[in-house]
Design a protein around this motif. Structure first.
Motif, short mmCIF file in Angstrom:
data_model
loop_
_atom_site.label_atom_id
_atom_site.label_comp_id
_atom_site.label_asym_id
_atom_site.label_seq_id
_atom_site.Cartn_x
_atom_site.Cartn_y
_atom_site.Cartn_z
N PHE A 26 -40.57 -25.84 41.19
CA PHE A 26 -41.90 -26.98 40.78
C PHE A 26 -40.97 -28.61 40.92
CE2 PHE A 26 -42.02 -23.20 37.52
CZ PHE A 26 -43.29 -23.14 37.69
N TRP A 72 -29.85 -25.39 28.83
CA TRP A 72 -28.57 -24.15 27.83
C TRP A 72 -27.97 -23.21 28.62
CZ3 TRP A 72 -34.26 -26.01 25.64
CH2 TRP A 72 -34.56 -24.81 26.24
N ARG A 126 -27.40 -30.63 32.85
CA ARG A 126 -26.81 -32.30 32.87
C ARG A 126 -25.63 -32.76 33.78
NH1 ARG A 126 -22.18 -32.15 29.32
NH2 ARG A 126 -22.35 -30.12 28.04
N SER A 171 -43.59 -27.48 30.53
CA SER A 171 -42.62 -27.18 31.30
C SER A 171 -41.77 -25.85 31.71
CB SER A 171 -42.50 -27.81 32.59
OG SER A 171 -41.23 -28.80 32.08
N LEU A 172 -41.33 -25.83 31.06
CA LEU A 172 -40.24 -24.42 30.28
C LEU A 172 -40.92 -22.99 30.35
CD1 LEU A 172 -37.33 -25.59 28.90
CD2 LEU A 172 -37.47 -25.57 31.35
N MET A 224 -42.79 -22.31 33.59
CA MET A 224 -41.50 -21.67 34.41
C MET A 224 -41.11 -20.42 33.97
SD MET A 224 -38.66 -20.46 34.49
CE MET A 224 -37.45 -21.75 32.83
N SER A 273 -39.20 -12.66 26.25
CA SER A 273 -38.36 -13.43 26.78
C SER A 273 -38.94 -14.63 26.07
CB SER A 273 -38.49 -13.20 28.40
OG SER A 273 -37.05 -11.60 28.13
N LYS A 276 -36.01 -16.82 25.45
CA LYS A 276 -34.75 -17.16 25.11
C LYS A 276 -35.04 -18.72 25.82
CE LYS A 276 -33.89 -12.72 28.33
NZ LYS A 276 -34.11 -12.53 29.12
N ILE A 277 -36.66 -19.46 25.28
CA ILE A 277 -37.46 -20.57 25.75
C ILE A 277 -37.35 -21.20 25.15
CG2 ILE A 277 -38.73 -21.71 27.33
CD1 ILE A 277 -38.68 -19.67 29.04
N PRO A 315 -34.43 -21.32 21.81
CA PRO A 315 -32.84 -22.04 22.47
C PRO A 315 -33.97 -23.38 22.32
CG PRO A 315 -33.12 -20.55 23.59
CD PRO A 315 -34.51 -20.45 22.72
N GLY A 316 -34.82 -23.51 22.64
CA GLY A 316 -35.20 -24.90 22.93
C GLY A 316 -36.06 -26.17 21.42
N LYS A 362 -23.73 -26.92 22.52
CA LYS A 362 -22.89 -27.36 23.61
C LYS A 362 -23.62 -27.90 24.84
CE LYS A 362 -20.60 -23.35 25.08
NZ LYS A 362 -21.33 -22.04 24.33
N TRP A 363 -24.54 -27.35 24.92
CA TRP A 363 -24.82 -27.48 26.07
C TRP A 363 -25.82 -28.89 26.06
CZ3 TRP A 363 -30.05 -28.83 25.35
CH2 TRP A 363 -30.94 -28.05 23.81
N ARG A 364 -25.61 -29.88 25.24
CA ARG A 364 -26.16 -30.97 24.93
C ARG A 364 -25.18 -31.93 25.68
NH1 ARG A 364 -29.88 -32.03 20.22
NH2 ARG A 364 -28.24 -32.61 19.19
N VAL A 365 -25.22 -33.89 25.45
CA VAL A 365 -24.15 -34.60 25.60
C VAL A 365 -22.87 -34.18 24.43
CG1 VAL A 365 -23.72 -36.23 26.60
CG2 VAL A 365 -25.83 -35.90 27.50
#
Lengths: 273, 265
Positions: free
Chosen positions: A95, A103, A146, B164-165, B168, B178, B182-183, B186-187, B262-265
């Motif tokens: 894409f 995450w 990120r 868009s995720l 995907m 799933s 998984k999407i 968490p989102g 923790k995946w965020r800034v």
């Protein structure tokens, strides 16, 4: 055109398995607005087809129809031949916006595509390591999206696509979100990848330079409703298509002449009109 | 216009952005307490209007010495934890259903909006009839009060997951389960967790309100008693306990956020 390999790769770790894709009389509309009108196209194994056209001509819609993310109003998309057993996801997208899960680490994003298949942990680890090394990402296994530049993100998306051993790669403006230097580098990587082991791809782009660099055949769509205006074939092998190639420049100019009036008209069109 | 004159370009940028400073915050806090204490001592602030911080602190120490603090705190925390846990769990569940299924949304979301606006404390008499004067009605008040904001935060979070995720996920042939696991979840998690922050404060507010009716123990009961005796020092001590409870809940949720996001800034 460059020779299309005839034999099907059989070993497990071959990534691409050839399959022909055939589009018959595809017509599609959103409400009253016809976006695609009577499209016929056959993509054969190992071939790269670039689709170009003015904005709003339905390039991306066509790609979504090809991969089964949308249903055409009429006409059919056919896969010729049984999808090989070793292909986990015969039609695989790349894409424009990378579509990585923020995450999940690089590794986790690739594993996402494998988790729904009956693959052992060991096997999937092997596949992940392999695709990461093919896309020069081995050092970034544990990185978060990120932390990566746009180019690296798209490499992760390419690695994820390779991991499921697609028969056809459906690429929706994969380089359009990147700056021009990164675009250049990634284009070289894609060509390298194809040279090592050819694959079938449909590559949607608005960038004519990319199209003449990467396509064996270039499909020019007219402005909305999108129709096939012309299919331009380039015989020069991908390996000989470096920068500053007069022959390619000529093709690029020819394509632009084909599209120019349409592009201008499309530009002046009211949205949702 | 003199062309041999040179001037530095005047600086016009900067400002409009915040730097956190713990020292400033501490200074303001300490100054405020000192001013209050000092004002009470010299009679500038009448003891009738507001007790000195030292008096409130003494009341607090008394509460510890008498052993009542733990009794009140235990009763309150038990109600709060029960009510909040079940309220948010049910809220996340119903919120996900509303976020995922059009029919559930069509059926429930107007109802949720309608009931959300009702102050749950107004329903307390009904809850007392339904669940009894004891623990039931108090837990139910907190449960209902935290349920609705959690539902709204959750389905708002689901709605905001990047389409868009999801596309995907579909393009890689992921199963519906799933994609949700998984999407979508968490989102939606950042929104759900900020919903938790709001529902935690709502929980504390409702806790006190519910304890003001027919509770022997509990921070709310303690405050109510202090109020009716005009024991303002105890009142301030009780209110400070509530404030500390709110702060610790916010701290815990902050830790949970740091872990899960923790995946965020």
């Amino acid at each position: 055109m460059t020779g299309i390999p005839q034999s099907l790769p059989s070993s497990f770790f071959h990534f691409f398995i050839f399959m022909d894709l055939q589009l018959n009389n595809i017509t599609h509309a959103y409400g009253d607005m016809t976006v695609l009108d009577d499209i016929d196209l056959t993509v054969s194994g190992g071939e790269i087809i670039c689709i170009v056209g003015p904005s709003g001509c339905g390039k991306s819609t066509l790609l979504r129809l090809m991969g089964g993310l949308e249903r055409p109003d009429s006409g059919e998309v056919l896969l010729l031949g049984e999808p090989p057993k070793s292909s986990l996801n015969p039609l695989t997208y790349i894409f424009q916006d990378f579509a990585l899960l923020p995450w999940r680490t690089v590794e986790g994003n690739i594993s996402l595509a494998l988790e729904d298949h009956p693959i052992s942990k060991q096997e999937s680890r092997k596949i992940i390591d392999d695709v990461l090394s093919r896309t020069h990402l081995s050092d970034f296994k544990k990185a978060w999206p990120r932390q990566l530049s746009g180019g690296m993100k798209q490499r992760v998306a390419i690695a994820r696509a390779l991991a499921v051993r697609p028969a056809v790669m459906l690429m929706d403006e994969p380089l359009s979100a990147l700056d021009s230097q990164t675009r250049e580098l990634l284009m070289d990587d894609l060509i390298d990848l194809w040279m090592r082991e050819s694959f079938t791809a449909i590559y949607v782009t608005h960038n004519l330079q990319e199209a003449v660099r990467f396509g064996h055949r270039i499909v020019v769509l007219s402005r909305r409703p999108g129709r096939v205006r012309e299919i331009v074939k380039i015989d020069k092998p991908l390996s000989e298509r470096g920068a500053d190639n007069e022959e390619l420049d000529e093709v690029q100019h020819y394509l632009w002449r084909l599209m120019r009036d349409d592009a201008r008209a499309a530009d002046r069109e009211l949205l949702n009109g | 216009m003199a062309d041999n004159e040179t001037n530095p370009v005047p600086f016009r940028g900067g400002g409009f952005s915040h730097k956190p400073s713990f020292t400033v915050w501490m200074m303001v806090f300490v100054m405020l307490i000192l001013f209050w204490e000092f004002g009470s001592n010299i009679g500038f602030i009448s003891n009738l209007v507001l007790p000195a911080p030292s008096e409130a602190f003494n009341a607090f120490l008394q509460l510890i010495d008498s052993g009542m603090l733990w009794k009140h705190l235990r009763a309150s925390l038990q109600r709060l934890i029960l009510g909040w846990t079940f309220g948010t769990l049910l809220g996340v569940g119903v919120g996900l259903l509303i976020g995922l299924f059009s029919n559930v949304r069509a059926g429930l979301s107007p109802l949720v909006s309608a009931i959300f606006a009702i102050p749950k404390i107004a329903l307390l008499p009904l809850f007392i009839i339904w669940f009894g004067i004891g623990e039931g009605s108090k837990v139910a008040t907190i449960l209902f009060g935290t349920f609705f904001p959690t539902v709204i935060a959750t389905y708002g979070g689901v709605d905001n997951v990047d389409r868009s995720l999801i596309r995907m996920g579909q393009s890689f042939g992921l199963s519906r389960l799933s994609i949700v696991r998984k999407i979508i979840i968490p989102g939606a998690l950042p929104a759900i967790l900020s919903g938790f922050r709001i529902s935690a404060s709502i929980g504390i507010i409702l806790l006190v309100a519910a304890e003001m009716i027919g509770a022997e123990f509990g921070v709310g009961a303690y405050i109510l008693l202090a109020g009716s005796l005009m024991a303002t020092d105890q009142l301030i001590a009780g209110v400070s306990i509530l404030s500390l409870m709110g702060l610790s809940m916010a701290w815990v949720i902050g830790k949970v956020e740091n872990y899960f996001l923790k995946w965020r800034v």
